[in-house]
Write a protein that holds these residues in place. Structure first.
Motif, PDB file in Angstrom:
ATOM      1  N   ASN A  31      64.361  83.420  11.583  1.00 22.57           N
ATOM      2  CA  ASN A  31      65.679  84.029  11.711  1.00 22.57           C
ATOM      3  C   ASN A  31      66.760  82.963  11.939  1.00 22.57           C
ATOM      4  N   ILE A  32      66.463  81.982  12.779  1.00 21.07           N
ATOM      5  CA  ILE A  32      67.429  80.917  13.046  1.00 21.07           C
ATOM      6  C   ILE A  32      67.652  80.082  11.793  1.00 21.07           C
ATOM      7  N   VAL A  33      66.582  79.776  11.076  1.00 20.62           N
ATOM      8  CA  VAL A  33      66.704  79.013   9.830  1.00 20.62           C
ATOM      9  C   VAL A  33      67.600  79.764   8.846  1.00 20.62           C
ATOM     10  N   MET A  34      67.359  81.044   8.709  1.00 22.69           N
ATOM     11  CA  MET A  34      68.152  81.832   7.753  1.00 22.69           C
ATOM     12  C   MET A  34      69.623  81.898   8.178  1.00 22.69           C
ATOM     13  N   LYS A  35      69.882  82.042   9.471  1.00 24.39           N
ATOM     14  CA  LYS A  35      71.265  82.063   9.962  1.00 24.39           C
ATOM     15  C   LYS A  35      71.921  80.700   9.748  1.00 24.39           C
ATOM     16  N   ALA A  36      71.194  79.627  10.049  1.00 24.62           N
ATOM     17  CA  ALA A  36      71.737  78.279   9.842  1.00 24.62           C
ATOM     18  C   ALA A  36      72.083  78.078   8.369  1.00 24.62           C
ATOM     19  N   ARG A  37      71.221  78.534   7.491  1.00 22.04           N
ATOM     20  CA  ARG A  37      71.481  78.439   6.052  1.00 22.04           C
ATOM     21  C   ARG A  37      72.722  79.245   5.685  1.00 22.04           C
ATOM     22  N   GLU A  38      72.813  80.457   6.228  1.00 16.95           N
ATOM     23  CA  GLU A  38      73.946  81.350   5.939  1.00 16.95           C
ATOM     24  C   GLU A  38      75.283  80.738   6.362  1.00 16.95           C
ATOM     25  N   VAL A  39      75.310  80.065   7.521  1.00 20.34           N
ATOM     26  CA  VAL A  39      76.573  79.526   8.032  1.00 20.34           C
ATOM     27  C   VAL A  39      76.778  78.057   7.644  1.00 20.34           C
ATOM     28  N   GLY A  40      75.868  77.503   6.846  1.00 20.30           N
ATOM     29  CA  GLY A  40      76.013  76.126   6.375  1.00 20.30           C
ATOM     30  C   GLY A  40      75.737  75.077   7.433  1.00 20.30           C
ATOM     31  N   ASP A  41      74.846  75.380   8.365  1.00 19.85           N
ATOM     32  CA  ASP A  41      74.480  74.442   9.428  1.00 19.85           C
ATOM     33  C   ASP A  41      73.224  73.687   8.991  1.00 19.85           C
ATOM     34  N   LEU A  42      73.429  72.683   8.135  1.00 18.11           N
ATOM     35  CA  LEU A  42      72.304  71.956   7.552  1.00 18.11           C
ATOM     36  C   LEU A  42      71.497  71.186   8.586  1.00 18.11           C
ATOM     37  N   ALA A  43      72.163  70.629   9.596  1.00 14.50           N
ATOM     38  CA  ALA A  43      71.441  69.863  10.612  1.00 14.50           C
ATOM     39  C   ALA A  43      70.444  70.757  11.350  1.00 14.50           C
ATOM     40  N   THR A  44      70.885  71.950  11.728  1.00 11.15           N
ATOM     41  CA  THR A  44      69.975  72.864  12.426  1.00 11.15           C
ATOM     42  C   THR A  44      68.851  73.297  11.507  1.00 11.15           C
ATOM     43  N   GLU A  45      69.176  73.597  10.267  1.00 14.15           N
ATOM     44  CA  GLU A  45      68.136  74.010   9.320  1.00 14.15           C
ATOM     45  C   GLU A  45      67.089  72.905   9.161  1.00 14.15           C
ATOM     46  N   ARG A  46      67.519  71.671   8.981  1.00 16.37           N
ATOM     47  CA  ARG A  46      66.582  70.550   8.825  1.00 16.37           C
ATOM     48  C   ARG A  46      65.788  70.320  10.108  1.00 16.37           C
ATOM     49  N   PHE A  47      66.453  70.413  11.245  1.00 12.80           N
ATOM     50  CA  PHE A  47      65.779  70.243  12.534  1.00 12.80           C
ATOM     51  C   PHE A  47      64.622  71.226  12.674  1.00 12.80           C
ATOM     52  N   LEU A  48      64.821  72.435  12.208  1.00 13.24           N
ATOM     53  CA  LEU A  48      63.817  73.488  12.387  1.00 13.24           C
ATOM     54  C   LEU A  48      62.654  73.407  11.403  1.00 13.24           C
ATOM     55  N   ASP A  49      62.750  72.530  10.395  1.00  7.69           N
ATOM     56  CA  ASP A  49      61.643  72.393   9.436  1.00  7.69           C
ATOM     57  C   ASP A  49      60.320  72.143  10.150  1.00  7.69           C
ATOM     58  N   TRP A  50      60.325  71.243  11.137  1.00 14.43           N
ATOM     59  CA  TRP A  50      59.102  70.928  11.873  1.00 14.43           C
ATOM     60  C   TRP A  50      58.559  72.172  12.564  1.00 14.43           C
ATOM     61  N   PHE A  51      59.451  72.973  13.160  1.00 16.62           N
ATOM     62  CA  PHE A  51      59.030  74.171  13.886  1.00 16.62           C
ATOM     63  C   PHE A  51      58.413  75.209  12.945  1.00 16.62           C
ATOM     64  N   VAL A  52      58.955  75.320  11.741  1.00 14.55           N
ATOM     65  CA  VAL A  52      58.411  76.268  10.761  1.00 14.55           C
ATOM     66  C   VAL A  52      56.951  75.917  10.477  1.00 14.55           C
ATOM     67  N   LEU A  53      56.679  74.643  10.217  1.00 14.21           N
ATOM     68  CA  LEU A  53      55.305  74.213   9.937  1.00 14.21           C
ATOM     69  C   LEU A  53      54.422  74.283  11.176  1.00 14.21           C
ATOM     70  N   GLU A  54      54.976  73.977  12.329  1.00 13.88           N
ATOM     71  CA  GLU A  54      54.228  74.073  13.589  1.00 13.88           C
ATOM     72  C   GLU A  54      53.747  75.499  13.828  1.00 13.88           C
ATOM     73  N   GLN A  55      54.586  76.472  13.500  1.00 16.32           N
ATOM     74  CA  GLN A  55      54.207  77.871  13.709  1.00 16.32           C
ATOM     75  C   GLN A  55      53.070  78.293  12.785  1.00 16.32           C
ATOM     76  N   VAL A  56      53.007  77.752  11.586  1.00 19.45           N
ATOM     77  CA  VAL A  56      51.877  78.038  10.702  1.00 19.45           C
ATOM     78  C   VAL A  56      50.593  77.576  11.389  1.00 19.45           C
ATOM     79  N   GLU A  57      50.636  76.368  11.953  1.00 21.43           N
ATOM     80  CA  GLU A  57      49.471  75.813  12.649  1.00 21.43           C
ATOM     81  C   GLU A  57      49.117  76.636  13.887  1.00 21.43           C
ATOM     82  N   GLU A  58      50.130  77.003  14.679  1.00 16.60           N
ATOM     83  CA  GLU A  58      49.883  77.764  15.909  1.00 16.60           C
ATOM     84  C   GLU A  58      49.218  79.111  15.604  1.00 16.60           C
TER      85      GLU A  58
END
Length: 172
Positions: free
Chosen positions: A112-139
């Motif tokens: 949800n945060i990634v999608m909101k960051a994308r929607e509002v053009g917050d590229l830094a937050t979107e890129r920051f969360l890339d690691w968390f997206v993959l971490e959640q797959v592992e978790e």
């Protein structure tokens, strides 16, 4: 001054607010995993306890990583208040089913945060969360693997000892 500072942030306010909610979610996860570790210790699942102590530390690290990112991006990171931690579980299966439910909620929140960051053009937050997206797959995968092992082993008699021993396979 507060409004001017919020307008000149590197981070978008919408992202910052969602990240502060995520900080709270990660802190809650850490406290929940401590409660699960305690239950495991009290019920003779010593390797399970070790697993959940490690998970509690990881969730706190996740919280701090997000907290520091918000600060670094010029935002206001909020120290979370934590409550509502359950200490009551009926079985080792109940523990891991609750852990999986929690991880799925965290995954949805991160997405949800990634999608909101994308929607509002917050590229830094979107890129920051890339690691968390993959971490959640592992978790999620780790908890599903443990639940599968528990189902295959069974929870009768010696099965519980085997389960506790096999959980060691998922501790780094």
């Amino acid at each position: 001054m507060k409004d001017i500072a919020r307008q000149s942030l590197s981070i978008k306010v919408e992202s910052m607010d969602l990240l502060n909610n995520q900080i709270k979610m990660e802190a809650h996860a850490s406290a929940t995993y401590l409660a699960m570790a305690s239950w495991c210790d009290q019920n003779g699942f010593f390797t399970g306890a070790k697993f959940f102590y490690k998970q509690a530390e990881e969730e706190r690290e996740h919280m701090m990583k997000i907290f520091q990112f918000v600060i670094d991006a010029g935002g206001n990171a909020i120290s979370p208040e934590i409550g509502g931690i359950s200490h009551e579980y009926s079985s080792i299966v109940d523990i891991f089913e609750n852990a999986l439910d929690h991880e799925i909620r965290v995954t949805k929140s991160i997405h949800n945060i990634v999608m909101k960051a994308r929607e509002v053009g917050d590229l830094a937050t979107e890129r920051f969360l890339d690691w968390f997206v993959l971490e959640q797959v592992e978790e999620e995968n780790t908890i599903r693997d443990i639940l599968d092992m528990i189902e295959l082993t069974g929870t009768e008699g010696v099965g519980l000892q085997i389960i506790d021993g096999k959980i060691n396979d998922w501790i780094d």
